[in-house]
Scaffold this active site. Structure first.
Site, short mmCIF file in Angstrom:
data_model
loop_
_atom_site.label_atom_id
_atom_site.label_comp_id
_atom_site.label_asym_id
_atom_site.label_seq_id
_atom_site.Cartn_x
_atom_site.Cartn_y
_atom_site.Cartn_z
N ASP A 124 0.83 -1.20 0.00
CA ASP A 124 0.00 0.00 0.00
C ASP A 124 0.87 1.25 0.00
OD1 ASP A 124 0.78 -0.86 2.69
OD2 ASP A 124 -0.37 0.84 3.42
N GLU A 175 0.07 -1.16 5.65
CA GLU A 175 1.06 -0.70 6.62
C GLU A 175 0.82 0.76 6.98
OE1 GLU A 175 4.96 1.10 7.90
OE2 GLU A 175 3.71 1.63 6.21
ZN LIG Z 1 6.67 2.47 4.22
#
Ligand SMILES: [Zn+2]
Length: 434
Positions: free
Chosen positions: A106, A199
């Site tokens: 992401d 994340e």
């Molecule tokens: Zn990162």
């Protein structure tokens, strides 16, 4: 090492929109992460790897089998005597160290990640970088550019993120996998590849099955620049303070109304501003950060972040907040206050101490390549902070990212190449049995 292939893959990956969505409850939070993962799984499946798959959560897994002489029971490093106990590996298991390499699919929701149009600057000549949008990446604002003259740099067109955080890490791991499959003479033990989701919205480790990973040590390839080894992060807790007052029509409020909004405001105003605040701290100094405020007369809520490299200091910070709440309560008779503390993550350093090789070998690999190595601290957390706390020591390695989470983001191809070379050497050094 195929520099051109690394570049082309990086450009391909950044074009896939995979912005995390903090408002989505599903996992992953955006469909592009799954799409990018599918592409990577397809590319990995073309290599002589094992267990290549995308799991039901969108995470991509693969194993690079150990080279001859590094497989279980016959590691080149000799007998296991004296080897440290590693939390990630099954207890009592004996075999060569399994190294996991992790990057996230992401990108940050803080700037647009759709229609990324990467621009390649061959042999950067120095000076400010003009982007197609008309914006500029100024050397004054990114002084590290002075060190990058001659590098191949990649930017966006200035209207979106580039997404080098963390597609630089993804491209580095992919080039490593290709390079190792083309060079079976490069020795290494078993290597696990893991691409994670979400994340950037704090959910990067949520779906990682550590038993399935079964690694001795892991490295996140998600750090800035080159030659840095992130070995410490903040320890972090979150606090929520809810003030309940008493609402009544203001016309008849005398001696009856208790205004929670006013109380919460006084509480926030009473917190230190000249110390222990993010606006006035840097380096190793921690802070208490009120970051969210909502409410009205009847009820108001304040949310705060507690941050320190010294985990014990979180207690002192919480005590200071509690004292401020107590004073507010005394000043507003009839006010009810509820305090909630949530544990977030702990300084990476604490968990790394149980496997000192995690950092030592990463440093040694840099030195063996004739490069400088700087151990750095992060005023934040990484996926590694959480994995380390769960028992898998996970430092963070440089991946050529710069100006992350910004329209002025850029990445250095030369630093990405250096990161692949570093991993090759690091995997060679991990030969002890565990
Ligand atoms: Zn990162």
């Amino acid at each position: 090492m195929n520099r051109q292939r690394l570049l082309e893959n990086f450009l391909q990956y950044v074009r896939v929109e995979s912005t995390a969505n903090p408002d989505a409850s599903g996992y992953p939070s955006s469909p592009g992460q799954r799409e990018l993962g599918r592409l990577l799984a397809e590319q990995l499946a073309e290599l002589p790897l094992e267990d290549v798959h995308q799991d039901e959560h969108g995470l991509v897994w693969a194993t690079i089998p150990a080279t001859a002489g590094r497989a279980g029971g016959q590691a080149a490093g000799g007998p296991a005597a004296g080897g440290p106990a590693a939390g990630g590996q099954a207890a009592g298991g004996s075999g060569p160290a399994t190294v996991a390499l992790i990057a996230h699919l992401d990108t940050s929701p803080e700037a647009a990640g759709k229609n990324v149009r990467p621009q390649v600057i061959e042999s950067y000549a120095g000076g400010d970088i003009e982007l197609e949008s008309g914006a500029k990446i100024a050397v004054d604002a990114a002084p590290e550019l002075r060190e990058l003259v001659g590098h191949t740099l990649i930017t966006s067109d200035g209207t979106t993120l580039l997404g080098g955080d963390d597609k630089a890490g993804v491209a580095i791991i992919m080039e490593l996998a290709r390079h190792l499959s083309e060079h079976p003479e490069l020795p290494h033990g078993p290597v696990k590849i893991l691409f994670t989701c979400d994340e950037e919205i704090g959910r990067g480790t949520e779906k990682i099955d550590l038993q399935k990973l079964n690694a001795t040590v892991a490295y996140t390839i998600d750090g800035g620049g080159a030659g840095e080894l992130d070995v410490e992060t903040f320890s972090a807790d979150a606090m929520k303070v809810a003030f309940t007052g008493r609402n009544i029509h203001p016309a008849i409020a005398k001696d009856r109304m208790v205004n929670a909004l006013r109380a919460a405001s006084e509480f926030v105003a009473s917190l230190p501003r000249d110390r222990q605040a993010p606006e006035v701290t840097d380096g190793r100094d921690g802070f208490v950060h009120p970051y969210h405020f909502e409410g009205g007369v009847g009820r108001a809520e304040v949310r705060l972040l507690l941050r320190s490299f010294d985990t014990a200091e979180l207690e002192r910070q919480a005590a200071e907040v509690r004292a401020a709440v107590d004073r507010t309560q005394q000043a507003f008779p009839g006010l009810d206050c509820q305090i909630e503390v949530t544990r977030q993550y702990r300084n990476l350093k604490e968990g790394l101490q149980k496997l000192p090789e995690a950092v030592q070998l990463a440093r040694q690999a840099m030195l063996n390549l004739g490069r400088k190595c700087e151990e750095t601290i992060i005023r934040g957390g990484t996926d590694g902070s959480q994995l380390t706390e769960k028992g898998l020591p996970t430092p963070n390695l440089s991946s050529g990212q710069h100006n992350i989470h910004s329209l002025h983001e850029f990445a250095s191809l030369d630093e990405m190449v250096a990161a692949v070379e570093h991993l090759v050497e690091l995997l060679r050094l991990w030969k002890t049995e565990y």
